[in-house]
Design an enzyme around this catalytic site. Structure first.
Site, PDB file in Angstrom:
ATOM      1  N   ARG A  90     -12.597   2.890  -2.043  1.00  0.00           N
ATOM      2  CA  ARG A  90     -13.552   2.138  -2.905  1.00  0.00           C
ATOM      3  C   ARG A  90     -13.763   1.118  -2.413  1.00  0.00           C
ATOM      4  NH1 ARG A  90     -16.640   4.245  -5.733  1.00  0.00           N
ATOM      5  NH2 ARG A  90     -17.841   2.498  -6.623  1.00  0.00           N
ATOM      6  N   HIS A 108      -6.121   2.634   8.438  1.00  0.00           N
ATOM      7  CA  HIS A 108      -7.049   3.394   8.387  1.00  0.00           C
ATOM      8  C   HIS A 108      -6.989   3.919   9.217  1.00  0.00           C
ATOM      9  CE1 HIS A 108     -11.404   3.913   9.176  1.00  0.00           C
ATOM     10  NE2 HIS A 108     -11.868   3.656  10.809  1.00  0.00           N
TER      11      HIS A 108
HETATM   12  C1  GRF Z   1      -5.169   9.212   5.204  1.00  0.00           C
HETATM   13  O1  GRF Z   1      -5.855   9.621   6.296  1.00  0.00           O
HETATM   14  C2  GRF Z   1      -5.115   7.872   5.309  1.00  0.00           C
HETATM   15  O2  GRF Z   1      -5.529   6.706   6.513  1.00  0.00           O
HETATM   16  C3  GRF Z   1      -5.917   6.910   4.653  1.00  0.00           C
HETATM   17  O3  GRF Z   1      -5.955   7.960   3.499  1.00  0.00           O
HETATM   18  C4  GRF Z   1      -5.743   9.225   4.061  1.00  0.00           C
HETATM   19  C5  GRF Z   1      -5.264   9.850   2.743  1.00  0.00           C
HETATM   20  O4  GRF Z   1      -3.810   8.657   2.618  1.00  0.00           O
HETATM   21  N1  GRF Z   1      -6.137   5.705   4.483  1.00  0.00           N
HETATM   22  P1  GRF Z   1      -2.983   9.482   1.179  1.00  0.00           P
HETATM   23  O5  GRF Z   1      -2.182  10.296   1.335  1.00  0.00           O
HETATM   24  O6  GRF Z   1      -3.753   9.063  -0.425  1.00  0.00           O
HETATM   25  O7  GRF Z   1      -2.237   8.315   0.957  1.00  0.00           O
END
Ligand code: GRF
Length: 194
Positions: A90, A108
């Protein structure tokens, strides 16, 4: 530092952060908060014995401020000092980011300042980049734009796809974010490069 981790999905970064906060760590995982009550990360957090809350953003419609007021109420009640966004999908208002200035981090999946926003792996491939990576940064009013606190790099190989990049990057994220948090929670903002 009483730390809250905000998630929207699987929460693999949340899990890596929680596991990294051992007894000697300057930060403690007090709360995992999701905007999606169905987020897989909520079950992971419960298994790690971290209290969870879900604030479904959908009933709030376009009223981001009302949604964030509920987040703030929960964060204040838990006396949170530090927020880690980890797969939180969000966009936060300038008011909320101002409240948490200097106390909110995000990871990120690109080498910022390249590829702010979504679909970072596809964009790096389309650009013909030979390297890619992930960045942990302080959150400011501008999306994916705050001071960089750490980066980890991978090389892009022939035949790579967005999925293969994401798969190779995720384990690196799970090392970078905890390394940055340990320093940042101790008051050290010097960047970590893996
Ligand atoms: C990852 O690619 C991270 O870089 C981005 O969200 C994706 C999933 O992250 N912020 P997670 O497995 O939910 O921590």
């Amino acid at each position: 530092k009483r730390t809250a981790i905000l998630i929207s999905g699987g929460g693999s970064n949340m899990e890596a952060l929680v596991r990294s906060m051992t007894a000697d760590h300057p930060a403690r995982p007090v709360l995992v908060l999701s905007n999606d009550p169905e987020a897989g990360g909520l079950a992971k957090a419960r298994k790690l014995a971290v209290p969870t809350f879900a604030v479904d953003h959908r009933p709030y419609g376009k009223d981001r401020v009302a949604f964030e007021a509920e987040l703030s109420r929960i964060l204040a009640a838990a006396k949170i000092d530090l927020i880690c966004l980890a797969g939180f999908m969000r966009v936060l208002t300038p008011g909320f980011t101002a409240d948490w200035k200097g106390r909110m981090l995000n990871i990120h999946p690109s080498l910022l300042p390249k590829y702010k926003g979504l679909h970072t792996h596809a964009r790096a491939l389309e650009a013909g980049d030979t390297e890619h990576g992930c960045t942990v940064h302080e959150v400011t009013a501008d999306l994916d734009d705050g001071p960089i606190l750490g980066q980890a790099k991978i090389t892009i190989e022939p035949g790579d796809t967005p999925d293969s990049l994401a798969a190779r990057l995720l384990p690196l994220e799970h090392r970078l974010y905890p390394a940055v948090l340990r320093r940042f929670a101790a008051g050290d903002k010097s960047p970590v490069y893996l």
